[in-house]
Motif scaffolding. Structure first.
Motif, short mmCIF file in Angstrom:
data_model
loop_
_atom_site.label_atom_id
_atom_site.label_comp_id
_atom_site.label_asym_id
_atom_site.label_seq_id
_atom_site.Cartn_x
_atom_site.Cartn_y
_atom_site.Cartn_z
N PHE A 218 -62.72 -12.43 -30.16
CA PHE A 218 -63.83 -11.50 -30.39
C PHE A 218 -64.67 -11.28 -29.14
CE2 PHE A 218 -62.61 -11.98 -34.74
CZ PHE A 218 -62.97 -10.77 -35.32
N ALA A 219 -64.73 -12.30 -28.28
CA ALA A 219 -65.48 -12.13 -27.02
C ALA A 219 -64.76 -11.08 -26.17
CB ALA A 219 -65.58 -13.46 -26.29
N ASP A 220 -63.44 -11.14 -26.12
CA ASP A 220 -62.67 -10.15 -25.36
C ASP A 220 -62.82 -8.76 -25.99
OD1 ASP A 220 -61.82 -12.11 -23.72
OD2 ASP A 220 -59.71 -12.07 -24.31
N TYR A 221 -62.80 -8.75 -27.32
CA TYR A 221 -62.94 -7.46 -28.02
C TYR A 221 -64.30 -6.83 -27.69
CZ TYR A 221 -63.15 -4.09 -31.87
OH TYR A 221 -63.27 -2.94 -32.61
N THR A 222 -65.35 -7.65 -27.69
CA THR A 222 -66.70 -7.15 -27.38
C THR A 222 -66.71 -6.55 -25.98
OG1 THR A 222 -67.60 -8.92 -28.75
CG2 THR A 222 -69.16 -7.78 -27.33
N ARG A 223 -66.08 -7.26 -25.03
CA ARG A 223 -66.01 -6.75 -23.65
C ARG A 223 -65.23 -5.45 -23.58
NH1 ARG A 223 -65.81 -11.89 -21.86
NH2 ARG A 223 -63.57 -12.08 -22.13
N ALA A 224 -64.13 -5.39 -24.33
CA ALA A 224 -63.25 -4.22 -24.27
C ALA A 224 -63.92 -2.97 -24.83
CB ALA A 224 -61.95 -4.51 -25.02
N GLU B 276 -72.12 -1.04 -22.80
CA GLU B 276 -73.33 -1.48 -22.11
C GLU B 276 -74.46 -0.52 -22.50
OE1 GLU B 276 -70.74 -0.23 -20.17
OE2 GLU B 276 -69.64 -2.12 -19.87
N GLY B 277 -75.69 -1.02 -22.40
CA GLY B 277 -76.85 -0.15 -22.68
C GLY B 277 -77.08 -0.04 -24.18
N GLU B 278 -77.78 1.03 -24.55
CA GLU B 278 -78.17 1.22 -25.95
C GLU B 278 -76.97 1.62 -26.80
OE1 GLU B 278 -81.73 0.12 -26.56
OE2 GLU B 278 -81.60 1.96 -27.73
N VAL B 279 -76.87 1.02 -27.97
CA VAL B 279 -75.82 1.42 -28.91
C VAL B 279 -76.48 1.79 -30.23
CG1 VAL B 279 -74.10 -0.10 -27.88
CG2 VAL B 279 -75.41 -0.90 -29.85
N VAL B 280 -75.72 2.51 -31.04
CA VAL B 280 -76.21 2.78 -32.39
C VAL B 280 -75.11 2.38 -33.38
CG1 VAL B 280 -75.61 5.23 -32.15
CG2 VAL B 280 -77.13 4.53 -33.99
N VAL C 92 -74.95 -7.43 -28.68
CA VAL C 92 -74.90 -8.82 -28.22
C VAL C 92 -73.49 -9.36 -28.39
CG1 VAL C 92 -75.84 -11.15 -28.56
CG2 VAL C 92 -77.32 -9.14 -28.84
N ALA C 93 -72.91 -9.17 -29.55
CA ALA C 93 -71.56 -9.70 -29.80
C ALA C 93 -70.96 -9.10 -31.06
CB ALA C 93 -71.63 -11.21 -29.95
N VAL C 94 -69.63 -9.12 -31.08
CA VAL C 94 -68.90 -8.87 -32.32
C VAL C 94 -68.22 -10.18 -32.65
CG1 VAL C 94 -67.12 -7.50 -33.46
CG2 VAL C 94 -68.46 -6.49 -31.60
N ASP C 95 -68.35 -10.59 -33.89
CA ASP C 95 -67.91 -11.93 -34.24
C ASP C 95 -67.38 -11.93 -35.66
OD1 ASP C 95 -69.03 -14.66 -35.57
OD2 ASP C 95 -68.37 -14.95 -33.50
N SER C 96 -66.34 -12.73 -35.94
CA SER C 96 -65.76 -12.68 -37.29
C SER C 96 -66.75 -13.20 -38.34
CB SER C 96 -64.45 -13.45 -37.35
OG SER C 96 -64.68 -14.77 -37.02
N GLU C 97 -67.61 -14.14 -37.95
CA GLU C 97 -68.56 -14.70 -38.93
C GLU C 97 -69.85 -13.87 -39.00
OE1 GLU C 97 -67.57 -17.15 -40.85
OE2 GLU C 97 -65.71 -17.24 -39.69
N GLY D 281 -87.30 -4.31 -29.93
CA GLY D 281 -88.37 -5.26 -30.24
C GLY D 281 -87.92 -6.71 -30.11
N GLY D 282 -86.65 -6.94 -29.74
CA GLY D 282 -86.16 -8.30 -29.53
C GLY D 282 -85.59 -8.95 -30.79
N GLU D 283 -85.57 -8.20 -31.89
CA GLU D 283 -85.05 -8.78 -33.15
C GLU D 283 -83.51 -8.75 -33.14
OE1 GLU D 283 -85.18 -7.73 -37.93
OE2 GLU D 283 -85.87 -6.28 -36.44
N LEU D 284 -82.89 -9.81 -33.62
CA LEU D 284 -81.42 -9.82 -33.72
C LEU D 284 -81.02 -9.37 -35.12
CD1 LEU D 284 -80.52 -13.18 -31.92
CD2 LEU D 284 -80.17 -10.85 -31.07
N VAL D 285 -80.18 -8.34 -35.19
CA VAL D 285 -79.75 -7.82 -36.50
C VAL D 285 -78.24 -7.98 -36.59
CG1 VAL D 285 -79.70 -5.79 -38.01
CG2 VAL D 285 -81.62 -6.11 -36.44
N ASP D 286 -77.79 -8.68 -37.63
CA ASP D 286 -76.34 -8.87 -37.84
C ASP D 286 -75.85 -7.97 -38.97
OD1 ASP D 286 -76.40 -10.83 -35.97
OD2 ASP D 286 -76.37 -12.51 -37.38
N THR D 287 -74.72 -7.33 -38.77
CA THR D 287 -74.12 -6.50 -39.82
C THR D 287 -72.68 -6.96 -40.03
OG1 THR D 287 -75.43 -4.65 -39.00
CG2 THR D 287 -73.65 -4.12 -40.52
#
Ligand code: BTN
Length: 250
Positions: free
Chosen positions: A191-197, A201-205, A218-223, A232-238
């Motif tokens: 998933f770290a490689d997938y995130t890089r691929a 960079e920059g703003e995403v939606v 920040v990351a794409v992760d299986s969990e 605002g610095g908040e971490l949002v997981d989907t």
């Protein structure tokens, strides 16, 4: 999940869909793990979300791989990520170093689609899980029909000035998929490689059926799923299954 060093290939001049041929072989009991169904033409090639997959004049690489992983088998998302990375690895090694992945499973050069991946299963039997990995790569097309380019920008190896045979692309995707599946099994951080691929960079939606989140990926992760840091610095997981699209915020 190990793949054989060489695939057992069934080649069709023309067929409805290589993935359909793979499912027919599974249903008929003749399919083996790692079988490849490869066609020059498809009359009913299909893509994600019920779309068609068009490739003209035998200039695309159209194939499907049958997988019978050891139970319980990988999660579909893990298999998707391993496959996307394998195709990305192959495409870059063939000279398209700028290629990137687009959520969830397209390979782009610039903003144009080079390759699509469709992973399916039917009536998953927990005792004998199976997947059909369908891959369409634009290889030799010099031009694309209007109805396709009206939908989205598309490209091919040829359009990118890379002359390569479909056989070579298939061979390399196979080699990379073997490697990525082995790595996945040994717990490598796919998933770290997938995130890089994704090269986001920059703003995403990120869009789900009912929400939109903007910020830095920040990351794409299986969990955790897709994790975004808002301005605002908040971490949002989907959770991955709820992500409808994940794009640069333009
Ligand atoms: C997508 O981008 O929507 C996925 C496209 C997948 C197309 C390939 S071509 C070979 C295999 N057979 C099909 O009918 N579809 C996949």
């Amino acid at each position: 999940m190990q793949l054989p060093s060489e695939p057992r290939i069934t080649r069709y001049e023309s067929t409805d869909s290589t993935s359909e041929r793979a499912f027919a072989a599974i249903a008929g009991g003749s399919a083996k793990h790692g079988d490849v169904h490869w066609a020059d033409f498809q009359t009913r090639g299909r893509g994600r979300l019920g779309r068609q997959w068009q490739a003209q004049g035998g200039e695309g690489l159209l194939f499907s791989i049958v997988l019978f992983p050891e139970p319980p088998g990988p999660k579909p998302t893990e298999l998707t990520v391993a496959t996307c990375l394998a195709v990305w690895d192959a495409v870059r090694e063939l000279g398209l170093s700028e290629a990137r992945l687009k959520w969830p499973n397209d390979v782009l050069v610039g903003d144009s689609k080079l390759c699509g991946i469709l992973i399916e299963t039917r009536g998953l039997d927990p005792e004998r899980p199976h997947f059909v990995v369908g891959i369409g790569v634009n290889v030799g097309q010099a031009e694309f029909p209007r109805e396709l380019t009206d939908e989205r920008p598309v490209t091919s190896f040829r359009a990118q000035d890379v002359r390569v045979e479909a056989e070579r692309v298939l061979e390399l995707i196979w080699k990379k998929l073997r490697l990525r599946l082995r790595l996945a099994e040994s717990g490598a951080p796919l998933f770290a490689d997938y995130t890089r691929a994704l090269k986001l960079e920059g703003e995403v939606v990120l869009k789900t059926a009912s929400t939109e989140v903007r910020g830095e990926l920040v990351a794409v992760d299986s969990e955790a799923g897709v994790r975004i840091r808002t301005s605002g610095g908040e971490l949002v997981d989907t959770q991955l299954e709820f992500v409808r699209s994940l794009l640069r915020d333009e």
